[in-house]
Write a protein that holds these residues in place. Sequence first.
Motif, PDB file in Angstrom:
ATOM      1  N   ILE A 167       0.788  -1.231   0.000  1.00 53.24           N
ATOM      2  CA  ILE A 167       0.000   0.000   0.000  1.00 53.24           C
ATOM      3  C   ILE A 167       0.822   1.285   0.000  1.00 53.24           C
ATOM      4  CG2 ILE A 167      -2.050  -1.044   1.030  1.00 53.24           C
ATOM      5  CD1 ILE A 167      -1.150   0.043   3.749  1.00 53.24           C
ATOM      6  N   ALA A 168       2.103   1.205   0.300  1.00 51.06           N
ATOM      7  CA  ALA A 168       2.920   2.422   0.434  1.00 51.06           C
ATOM      8  C   ALA A 168       2.849   3.299  -0.809  1.00 51.06           C
ATOM      9  CB  ALA A 168       4.367   2.056   0.743  1.00 51.06           C
ATOM     10  N   PHE A 169       2.852   2.682  -1.983  1.00 48.43           N
ATOM     11  CA  PHE A 169       2.852   3.460  -3.221  1.00 48.43           C
ATOM     12  C   PHE A 169       1.598   4.318  -3.370  1.00 48.43           C
ATOM     13  CE2 PHE A 169       0.577  -0.358  -4.303  1.00 48.43           C
ATOM     14  CZ  PHE A 169      -0.397   0.055  -5.205  1.00 48.43           C
ATOM     15  N   GLN A 170       0.492   3.908  -2.754  1.00 46.65           N
ATOM     16  CA  GLN A 170      -0.751   4.680  -2.848  1.00 46.65           C
ATOM     17  C   GLN A 170      -0.648   6.014  -2.093  1.00 46.65           C
ATOM     18  OE1 GLN A 170      -3.060   4.132  -4.861  1.00 46.65           O
ATOM     19  NE2 GLN A 170      -3.912   2.087  -4.795  1.00 46.65           N
ATOM     20  N   PHE A 171       0.308   6.112  -1.195  1.00 45.95           N
ATOM     21  CA  PHE A 171       0.430   7.292  -0.338  1.00 45.95           C
ATOM     22  C   PHE A 171       1.619   8.178  -0.711  1.00 45.95           C
ATOM     23  CE2 PHE A 171      -2.060   4.167   1.878  1.00 45.95           C
ATOM     24  CZ  PHE A 171      -3.043   4.911   2.499  1.00 45.95           C
ATOM     25  N   ARG A 172       2.369   7.787  -1.739  1.00 43.16           N
ATOM     26  CA  ARG A 172       3.530   8.595  -2.152  1.00 43.16           C
ATOM     27  C   ARG A 172       3.079   9.987  -2.593  1.00 43.16           C
ATOM     28  NH1 ARG A 172       5.853   3.752  -4.669  1.00 43.16           N
ATOM     29  NH2 ARG A 172       7.282   2.959  -3.106  1.00 43.16           N
ATOM     30  N   GLY A 173       3.841  10.971  -2.192  1.00 41.04           N
ATOM     31  CA  GLY A 173       3.582  12.337  -2.609  1.00 41.04           C
ATOM     32  C   GLY A 173       2.523  13.063  -1.796  1.00 41.04           C
ATOM     33  N   MET A 174       1.952  12.389  -0.819  1.00 41.30           N
ATOM     34  CA  MET A 174       0.918  13.058  -0.022  1.00 41.30           C
ATOM     35  C   MET A 174       1.563  13.961   1.025  1.00 41.30           C
ATOM     36  SD  MET A 174      -0.443  10.332   2.721  1.00 41.30           S
ATOM     37  CE  MET A 174       0.659   9.633   3.928  1.00 41.30           C
ATOM     38  N   ASP A 175       0.811  14.915   1.477  1.00 46.88           N
ATOM     39  CA  ASP A 175       1.240  15.794   2.557  1.00 46.88           C
ATOM     40  C   ASP A 175       0.986  15.026   3.861  1.00 46.88           C
ATOM     41  OD1 ASP A 175       1.242  17.632   4.696  1.00 46.88           O
ATOM     42  OD2 ASP A 175       0.573  19.266   3.400  1.00 46.88           O
ATOM     43  N   VAL A 176       2.046  14.498   4.454  1.00 50.49           N
ATOM     44  CA  VAL A 176       1.923  13.633   5.622  1.00 50.49           C
ATOM     45  C   VAL A 176       1.257  14.366   6.786  1.00 50.49           C
ATOM     46  CG1 VAL A 176       3.197  12.256   7.333  1.00 50.49           C
ATOM     47  CG2 VAL A 176       3.899  12.231   4.931  1.00 50.49           C
ATOM     48  N   GLY A 177       1.630  15.607   7.004  1.00 52.52           N
ATOM     49  CA  GLY A 177       1.028  16.379   8.089  1.00 52.52           C
ATOM     50  C   GLY A 177      -0.472  16.566   7.893  1.00 52.52           C
ATOM     51  N   GLN A 178      -0.868  16.879   6.682  1.00 55.33           N
ATOM     52  CA  GLN A 178      -2.288  17.064   6.386  1.00 55.33           C
ATOM     53  C   GLN A 178      -3.040  15.742   6.500  1.00 55.33           C
ATOM     54  OE1 GLN A 178      -3.682  20.203   5.745  1.00 55.33           O
ATOM     55  NE2 GLN A 178      -5.514  19.040   6.189  1.00 55.33           N
ATOM     56  N   PHE A 179      -2.437  14.669   6.008  1.00 52.03           N
ATOM     57  CA  PHE A 179      -3.067  13.352   6.116  1.00 52.03           C
ATOM     58  C   PHE A 179      -3.281  12.978   7.580  1.00 52.03           C
ATOM     59  CE2 PHE A 179      -2.888   8.717   6.490  1.00 52.03           C
ATOM     60  CZ  PHE A 179      -3.892   8.337   5.614  1.00 52.03           C
ATOM     61  N   HIS A 180      -2.255  13.194   8.389  1.00 49.83           N
ATOM     62  CA  HIS A 180      -2.353  12.895   9.820  1.00 49.83           C
ATOM     63  C   HIS A 180      -3.485  13.695  10.457  1.00 49.83           C
ATOM     64  CE1 HIS A 180      -1.359  13.008  14.118  1.00 49.83           C
ATOM     65  NE2 HIS A 180      -0.753  11.843  13.912  1.00 49.83           N
ATOM     66  N   GLN A 181      -3.524  14.980  10.155  1.00 48.06           N
ATOM     67  CA  GLN A 181      -4.565  15.865  10.704  1.00 48.06           C
ATOM     68  C   GLN A 181      -5.956  15.390  10.277  1.00 48.06           C
ATOM     69  OE1 GLN A 181      -4.267  18.809  12.604  1.00 48.06           O
ATOM     70  NE2 GLN A 181      -6.482  18.904  12.679  1.00 48.06           N
ATOM     71  N   ASN A 182      -6.129  15.139   8.975  1.00 49.43           N
ATOM     72  CA  ASN A 182      -7.442  14.741   8.457  1.00 49.43           C
ATOM     73  C   ASN A 182      -7.903  13.404   9.019  1.00 49.43           C
ATOM     74  OD1 ASN A 182      -7.865  17.045   6.923  1.00 49.43           O
ATOM     75  ND2 ASN A 182      -7.072  16.143   5.050  1.00 49.43           N
ATOM     76  N   LEU A 183      -7.006  12.423   9.037  1.00 47.34           N
ATOM     77  CA  LEU A 183      -7.413  11.110   9.542  1.00 47.34           C
ATOM     78  C   LEU A 183      -7.684  11.165  11.045  1.00 47.34           C
ATOM     79  CD1 LEU A 183      -8.115   8.228   8.898  1.00 47.34           C
ATOM     80  CD2 LEU A 183      -5.681   7.636   9.132  1.00 47.34           C
ATOM     81  N   THR A 184      -6.899  11.923  11.775  1.00 49.08           N
ATOM     82  CA  THR A 184      -7.149  12.093  13.208  1.00 49.08           C
ATOM     83  C   THR A 184      -8.514  12.738  13.428  1.00 49.08           C
ATOM     84  OG1 THR A 184      -4.787  12.245  13.710  1.00 49.08           O
ATOM     85  CG2 THR A 184      -6.306  13.143  15.348  1.00 49.08           C
ATOM     86  N   ASP A 185      -8.802  13.794  12.675  1.00 47.04           N
ATOM     87  CA  ASP A 185     -10.110  14.453  12.785  1.00 47.04           C
ATOM     88  C   ASP A 185     -11.243  13.494  12.423  1.00 47.04           C
ATOM     89  OD1 ASP A 185      -8.977  16.874  13.540  1.00 47.04           O
ATOM     90  OD2 ASP A 185      -9.155  17.779  11.549  1.00 47.04           O
TER      91      ASP A 185
END
Length: 148
Positions: free
Chosen positions: A61-79
């Motif tokens: 699954i790692a390739f599906q997440f390449r190039g994403m904004d990790v900080g934003q992803f963390h914030q959104n998924l946490t929310d």
Amino acid sequence: MPILEHARKIISLVLLTAVLSGCAATGNDRQDTLYQDLGERSGIADIVEDLLYRIVDDPRIAFQFRGMDVGQFHQNLTDQLCELSGGPCSYTGRSMVEVHTGMNVTESQFNALAEHLILAMEKQGVSTGAQNRLLKKLIPLHPEITHL
């Protein structure tokens, strides 16, 4: 079929069966306690952080997440998990359909992420009952995520 792939399919089926059967030992489906059982916002943020490390280490699954904004992803998924669990958060990110359209997320990839979420919750000491209650809330998102 290679043994490792067969084992993964069995694990995915077992996890899905456990969730769908509602194997939570407490039988308590009260949403107001799920947020606390996950460790409130800080506990959820820790779960998401651990999940992110697991994602980057998984070639399925790692390739599906390449190039994403990790900080934003963390914030959104946490929310999102905070809101789903009954916490005082609001998910303001894009819809699941919008985020996943064109990604062609497979059943195997969806299950791999679910597996990592479970492992992250276990590492944080979240009870099996609370894990299952959260997974039950995530299952309806499945059709909004896969094969779009």
